[in-house]
Design a protein around this motif. Structure first.
Motif, PDB file in Angstrom:
ATOM      1  N   LEU A  25       0.791  -1.300  -0.021  1.00 18.62           N
ATOM      2  CA  LEU A  25       0.141  -0.093   0.120  1.00 18.62           C
ATOM      3  C   LEU A  25       0.649   1.161   0.019  1.00 18.62           C
ATOM      4  N   GLY A  26       2.143   1.169   0.217  1.00 19.86           N
ATOM      5  CA  GLY A  26       3.314   2.255  -0.053  1.00 19.86           C
ATOM      6  C   GLY A  26       3.188   2.980   1.234  1.00 19.86           C
ATOM      7  N   LEU A  27       2.835   2.138   2.478  1.00 21.69           N
ATOM      8  CA  LEU A  27       2.921   2.945   3.656  1.00 21.69           C
ATOM      9  C   LEU A  27       4.141   2.818   4.321  1.00 21.69           C
ATOM     10  N   GLY A  28       4.911   1.675   4.041  1.00 18.53           N
ATOM     11  CA  GLY A  28       6.376   1.554   4.700  1.00 18.53           C
ATOM     12  C   GLY A  28       6.141   0.655   5.644  1.00 18.53           C
ATOM     13  N   SER A  29       7.415  -0.107   6.242  1.00 20.19           N
ATOM     14  CA  SER A  29       7.304  -1.127   7.029  1.00 20.19           C
ATOM     15  C   SER A  29       7.018  -0.769   8.468  1.00 20.19           C
ATOM     16  N   VAL A  30       7.531   0.563   9.001  1.00 18.40           N
ATOM     17  CA  VAL A  30       7.332   0.900  10.223  1.00 18.40           C
ATOM     18  C   VAL A  30       6.037   0.914  10.432  1.00 18.40           C
ATOM     19  N   LEU A  31       5.038   1.616   9.749  1.00 22.73           N
ATOM     20  CA  LEU A  31       3.635   1.617   9.847  1.00 22.73           C
ATOM     21  C   LEU A  31       3.031   0.397   9.862  1.00 22.73           C
ATOM     22  N   GLY A  32       3.440  -0.555   8.902  1.00 23.66           N
ATOM     23  CA  GLY A  32       3.098  -2.021   9.008  1.00 23.66           C
ATOM     24  C   GLY A  32       3.328  -2.795  10.359  1.00 23.66           C
ATOM     25  N   TYR A  33       4.498  -2.467  11.079  1.00 22.16           N
ATOM     26  CA  TYR A  33       4.701  -3.183  12.526  1.00 22.16           C
ATOM     27  C   TYR A  33       3.784  -2.384  13.435  1.00 22.16           C
ATOM     28  N   LEU A  34       3.595  -1.121  13.495  1.00 20.78           N
ATOM     29  CA  LEU A  34       2.852  -0.354  14.293  1.00 20.78           C
ATOM     30  C   LEU A  34       1.419  -0.678  14.096  1.00 20.78           C
ATOM     31  N   ALA A  35       1.074  -0.972  12.900  1.00 18.86           N
ATOM     32  CA  ALA A  35      -0.532  -1.468  12.641  1.00 18.86           C
ATOM     33  C   ALA A  35      -0.446  -3.241  13.434  1.00 18.86           C
ATOM     34  N   ALA A  36       0.510  -4.050  13.041  1.00 13.72           N
ATOM     35  CA  ALA A  36       0.605  -5.220  13.536  1.00 13.72           C
ATOM     36  C   ALA A  36       0.443  -5.268  15.004  1.00 13.72           C
ATOM     37  N   GLY A  37       1.121  -4.341  15.737  1.00 14.34           N
ATOM     38  CA  GLY A  37       0.996  -4.308  17.304  1.00 14.34           C
ATOM     39  C   GLY A  37      -0.490  -3.950  17.842  1.00 14.34           C
ATOM     40  N   ILE A  38      -0.943  -3.071  17.142  1.00 19.71           N
ATOM     41  CA  ILE A  38      -2.206  -2.463  17.299  1.00 19.71           C
ATOM     42  C   ILE A  38      -3.258  -3.347  17.187  1.00 19.71           C
TER      43      ILE A  38
END
Length: 626
Positions: A25-38
């Motif tokens: 989605l072009g959001l980057g890995s950091v936001l992916g990790y944050l979303a996973a934690g949420i």
């Protein structure tokens, strides 16, 4: 043990699922990790209190990252970027910190807490911004290079910030005895009833002793990096065990971090110093390859724990205030960046890219907030609010890039706004673009005794070229003023070797308009690009893969039965036929229409292919008769 495997499976599964989706989605890995934690934390409740303990372990990924940043720092490149680093980068950190500190104090925070808050929020997201710039092809623009300089300055600034933050709570962390010795608290209360004894090399030493031991520890790190790593790596190499390289890389980082902890310094500081010392070592790439997977996983785990630890109850209970704070941070930083961009003569798209891409808070903010809370600089309640503000600002970052694209589309081309070197030389041959293709052309022409003037818009490429003794000038070759300064009015040949297909066509058009008599040799990406360059006015067009493919085909023919002469003759027939075919098909090719949908083009291409087959049959018959 079952609980450990369960938790490990949850964290790894969350990362494996969420991060690729975020990347797509072009959001980057950091936001992916944050979303996973949420998702696994507040949403599904699959993880709980253990995230705090994991977070302390995962923070070691930050230490590894700073070690790797040190490995990447080339002193000469830093010197060339000194104006952007000290000017743009330094001013951004200082002004953003001052402005945010003022806002925090206006909210009623004491100056020490306000300063810690401002330092945490002044840094931007290196991971999100650099990945987005690379994905959108903006890294080599003037704005992209300015953004990179600020991010590099911020990464370096983390070191002194981590060392400085404990001083804001020095009355809590240390006591000065009547005899002048510094007494650090030997027992730390973690707030849950547990106590941990702290190991220290400076406990009870007088102030001068603490200074001497600290300086000695840093000197030891430098000494080991310069004199001992090579023999140790040779010793490990003799074992012929790949895992020993990884063990040694981990030992270097862990050992240095432990030493820094013993003398009361930040482990990140020691890791960074060690990285810089080893940057010129022949084992640099070995260290990078060994540590990168650990760094990536630990940082990912850190961001997951941050996401899992976000207090959504606090967010929902005070959503307007927290969202307003996140937007205020973005607005305030964006305004400061906009002013700095104007002061440093950034214009057009570059100016907006610089202001919008760095306006968020970053992943180091999580580290600094957690560290400040552990050092009692800020309270747990303030820390929870700051984590929410940082996370929200990072989640808004993709929207900022969308806003940039909307502004960019509404603006005229700003290629003429790029900075350029002052060109003080002229020559009969101008080479625009000094990548793999342009380098060979330049070396051949210079070795033959002819002077060349090399232009390229890529700063790193020009710096690398100068390092090997070849002079080149930084500038956009499509700019008429740059071409005139390079001697286009007197030049005999222009070589267009740009990677950007559109820029190459634009350059040919500009040069042909200025000099109708100029001989232009252009590099083409494929046939369609060849036709466009032909229509733009290029004289000789070289498809970048054509000659090498012909040579490979000749090698194939030589190894399936033809003699070297016969293979060379076949290559020659194909070469001349293809050149004539390209000229004919160029007249039938239409811009914006797929070749497969152009009936006249397809029909003539089939006829030319039959002509080629006929030519080869004739050659085969002659060979049989001979």
């Amino acid at each position: 043990m079952e609980g450990f495997f369960y938790q490990a499976s949850i964290y790894l599964a969350a990362a494996v699922i969420a991060v690729p989706i975020a990347a797509r989605l072009g959001l980057g890995s950091v936001l992916g990790y944050l979303a996973a934690g949420i998702v696994i934390g507040p949403v599904l409740g699959l993880v709980g209190a253990e995230t705090k303990d994991l977070q302390h372990f995962a923070e070691f990924g930050v230490v590894m990252m700073l070690f790797l940043i040190g490995l990447e720092l080339e002193p000469r490149a830093l010197w060339d970027m000194r104006h952007r680093l000290l000017g743009l980068g330094g001013m951004q950190v200082v002004l953003s910190t001052a402005a945010l500190m003022g806002v925090a104090m206006a909210y009623g925070q004491p100056w020490g807490t306000a300063l810690a808050i401002a330092l945490s929020l002044s840094l931007s997201s290196t991971a999100i911004v650099l990945q987005t710039l690379s994905e959108k092809g903006l890294m080599q623009t003037n704005g992209g290079r300015s953004v990179f300089s600020v991010l590099l300055t911020q990464d370096i600034a983390v070191i002194p910030i981590l060392a400085f933050l404990p001083l804001l709570a020095v009355t809590v962390l240390a006591q000065v005895s009547p005899d002048g010795s510094i007494h650090r608290l030997a027992v730390e209360d973690h707030g849950d009833g547990h106590h941990a004894a702290a190991m220290s090399l400076v406990e009870g030493l007088p102030a001068w002793g603490v200074t001497a031991v600290t300086i000695g520890a840093v000197a030891a790190v430098i000494f080991v990096g310069v004199f001992l790593t090579r023999p140790v790596f040779r010793f490990i190499h003799a074992a012929h065990l790949r895992e020993m390289y990884t063990a040694l890389a981990l030992l270097i980082v862990v050992g240095i971090s432990f030493l820094m902890t013993l003398v009361g310094l930040s482990p990140a500081l020691g890791a960074f110093i060690a990285g810089v010392v080893l940057a010129s070592s022949e084992f640099r790439h070995e260290l990078e390859s060994d540590l990168n997977p650990f760094k990536g996983l630990l940082l990912g785990l850190f961001f997951i724990t941050v996401g899992a630890g976000i207090n959504f109850a606090l967010l929902f209970s005070n959503a307007p205030a927290i969202i307003s704070m996140a937007l205020l941070v973005i607005l305030l930083k964006g305004l400061i960046l906009w002013v700095l961009g104007r002061a440093f003569k950034l214009k057009g798209r570059d100016h907006w890219l610089f202001a919008l891409s760095l306006a968020q808070a970053g992943e180091f903010g999580f580290v600094l907030v957690g560290f400040s809370a552990s050092q009692s600089v800020i309270s747990p309640g303030v820390a929870d609010t700051l984590l929410l503000v940082i996370a929200l600002s990072m989640l808004i970052t993709p929207l900022l890039f969308i806003l940039y694209e909307m502004i960019s589309r509404s603006m005229k081309d700003t290629a003429t706004d790029h900075e350029a070197d002052e060109i003080d030389e002229e020559g009969p041959v101008i080479i625009a673009g000094i990548g793999r293709f342009g380098q060979i052309v330049n070396r051949l022409v210079q070795a033959s005794g002819f002077k060349t003037v090399v232009l390229d818009h890529n700063m790193e490429t020009i710096q690398l070229m100068r390092r090997f003794g070849f002079k080149g000038f930084l500038g956009d070759p499509t700019r008429p003023d740059i071409l005139h300064a390079a001697g286009l009015d007197q030049a005999r040949v222009l070589v267009v070797a740009l990677d950007d297909k559109a820029a190459a066509i634009r350059l040919v058009e500009v040069a042909r308009k200025i000099r109708p008599d100029l001989h232009i040799v252009a590099r083409a990406y494929d046939r369609s690009h060849t036709y466009r360059l032909y229509q733009a006015g290029a004289n000789d067009i070289v498809r970048e893969m054509f000659d090498s493919s012909l040579r490979a085909g000749r090698y194939v023919l030589e190894n399936i039965g033809l003699s070297e002469f016969e293979a060379a003759e076949a290559e020659k027939v194909f070469y001349h036929h293809d050149r004539e075919a390209v000229k004919e098909l160029a007249a039938l090719w239409r811009p914006g229409v797929s070749a497969a949908d152009n009936e006249a083009y397809v029909a003539r291409a089939k006829e030319l292919q039959k002509d080629l087959e006929t030519a080869f049959l004739a050659q085969t018959d002659e060979r049989k008769k001979a």
